[in-house]
Scaffold this motif. Structure first.
Motif, PDB file in Angstrom:
ATOM      1  N   GLN A 192      86.501  35.349  -9.419  1.00  0.00           N
ATOM      2  CA  GLN A 192      85.181  35.519  -9.798  1.00  0.00           C
ATOM      3  C   GLN A 192      84.524  36.394  -8.823  1.00  0.00           C
ATOM      4  OE1 GLN A 192      82.749  33.253 -12.159  1.00  0.00           O
ATOM      5  NE2 GLN A 192      82.340  35.274 -11.720  1.00  0.00           N
ATOM      6  N   VAL A 193      84.636  36.062  -7.467  1.00  0.00           N
ATOM      7  CA  VAL A 193      84.008  37.057  -6.367  1.00  0.00           C
ATOM      8  C   VAL A 193      84.413  38.633  -6.892  1.00  0.00           C
ATOM      9  CG1 VAL A 193      84.060  37.704  -4.160  1.00  0.00           C
ATOM     10  CG2 VAL A 193      83.922  35.244  -4.542  1.00  0.00           C
ATOM     11  N   SER A 194      85.604  38.873  -7.087  1.00  0.00           N
ATOM     12  CA  SER A 194      86.004  40.352  -7.232  1.00  0.00           C
ATOM     13  C   SER A 194      85.290  40.738  -8.614  1.00  0.00           C
ATOM     14  CB  SER A 194      87.551  40.227  -7.495  1.00  0.00           C
ATOM     15  OG  SER A 194      88.113  40.047  -6.221  1.00  0.00           O
ATOM     16  N   SER A 249      85.094  44.689  -7.650  1.00  0.00           N
ATOM     17  CA  SER A 249      86.151  45.165  -6.854  1.00  0.00           C
ATOM     18  C   SER A 249      87.402  45.391  -7.466  1.00  0.00           C
ATOM     19  CB  SER A 249      86.285  44.056  -5.841  1.00  0.00           C
ATOM     20  OG  SER A 249      87.378  44.621  -4.872  1.00  0.00           O
ATOM     21  N   ALA A 250      87.737  46.306  -8.011  1.00  0.00           N
ATOM     22  CA  ALA A 250      88.868  46.814  -8.889  1.00  0.00           C
ATOM     23  C   ALA A 250      90.176  46.243  -8.161  1.00  0.00           C
ATOM     24  CB  ALA A 250      88.757  48.042  -9.123  1.00  0.00           C
ATOM     25  N   TRP A 251      89.999  46.675  -6.732  1.00  0.00           N
ATOM     26  CA  TRP A 251      91.404  46.563  -5.844  1.00  0.00           C
ATOM     27  C   TRP A 251      91.638  44.791  -6.041  1.00  0.00           C
ATOM     28  CZ3 TRP A 251      93.329  43.471  -2.021  1.00  0.00           C
ATOM     29  CH2 TRP A 251      94.220  43.960  -1.390  1.00  0.00           C
ATOM     30  N   GLY A 252      90.412  44.279  -5.348  1.00  0.00           N
ATOM     31  CA  GLY A 252      90.515  42.657  -5.366  1.00  0.00           C
ATOM     32  C   GLY A 252      90.924  42.019  -6.732  1.00  0.00           C
ATOM     33  N   HIS A 269      94.663  42.956  -7.837  1.00  0.00           N
ATOM     34  CA  HIS A 269      95.710  42.231  -7.024  1.00  0.00           C
ATOM     35  C   HIS A 269      95.457  40.576  -7.382  1.00  0.00           C
ATOM     36  CE1 HIS A 269      97.242  45.114  -4.133  1.00  0.00           C
ATOM     37  NE2 HIS A 269      96.278  45.985  -4.811  1.00  0.00           N
ATOM     38  N   HIS A 270      94.390  40.210  -7.491  1.00  0.00           N
ATOM     39  CA  HIS A 270      94.514  38.763  -7.573  1.00  0.00           C
ATOM     40  C   HIS A 270      94.659  38.185  -9.266  1.00  0.00           C
ATOM     41  CE1 HIS A 270      94.079  37.264  -3.586  1.00  0.00           C
ATOM     42  NE2 HIS A 270      93.312  38.648  -3.404  1.00  0.00           N
ATOM     43  N   VAL A 271      94.792  39.214 -10.140  1.00  0.00           N
ATOM     44  CA  VAL A 271      94.934  38.836 -11.519  1.00  0.00           C
ATOM     45  C   VAL A 271      96.674  38.613 -11.308  1.00  0.00           C
ATOM     46  CG1 VAL A 271      95.793  39.923 -13.807  1.00  0.00           C
ATOM     47  CG2 VAL A 271      93.226  40.071 -12.710  1.00  0.00           C
TER      48      VAL A 271
END
Length: 165
Positions: free
Chosen positions: A64-66, A71-74, A77-79
């Motif tokens: 949610q935050v990403s 934030s493409a990186w965040g 990575h968190h997907v």
């Protein structure tokens, strides 16, 4: 493009090369400040491995935050991490739907976590920016207008002096 060059192990002193055990661009940038990198890594490891927060809820909050901050990186990575801990593709898509106020099939706890992440990311950050912006303007007004400090407040300046200009 990153604002700092990505470092490789060969760019680091031997005692800091462990910082790049995982060849992720985040670590390659953070390695410019090994102490900061170690500190952030300690907190990140606690969040990922030591926290009692359910990993699925943790990943939904991070997604949610990403998502909100773009934030493409965040997000990317968190997907991946989310899937590893059991977040379904429908739940990942629900992050966008919940953000837009559309109904989802998420359980109430997951929806509450996403709502809390949105409020922390948007509202409190907005309040902080508004507060800082307002006081940046106010202090300039005070100095331009040469507003004097009231006598009752002068002892605070003796106790906590401001730097001289």
């Amino acid at each position: 493009m990153a604002r700092l060059p990505y470092l490789d192990k060969s760019d680091l002193l031997p005692e800091h090369q462990d910082l790049l055990a995982r060849n992720l661009n985040l670590y390659r940038v953070l390695a410019h400040s090994p102490r900061a990198a170690r500190s952030l890594n300690t907190l990140a490891r606690f969040i990922r491995d030591g926290s009692r927060l359910d990993p699925r809820l943790r990943e939904l909050a991070i997604l949610q935050v990403s998502y909100l901050t773009r934030s493409a990186w965040g997000f990317s990575h968190h997907v991946r991490i989310g899937r590893e801990v059991g977040v379904s593709d429908d739940e990942i898509r629900a992050v966008a739907a919940e953000t837009d106020g559309r109904p989802t099939a998420l359980d109430p706890l997951a929806r509450a976590v996403l709502q809390a992440a949105r409020e922390m990311t948007l509202e409190r950050l907005t309040d902080l920016v508004v507060t800082i912006s307002f006081y940046n303007g106010l202090v300039r007004l005070l100095e331009t207008m040469q507003v004097d400090v009231e006598e009752d407040y002068l002892p605070y300046l003796d106790e906590f002096p401001l730097p001289k200009t």
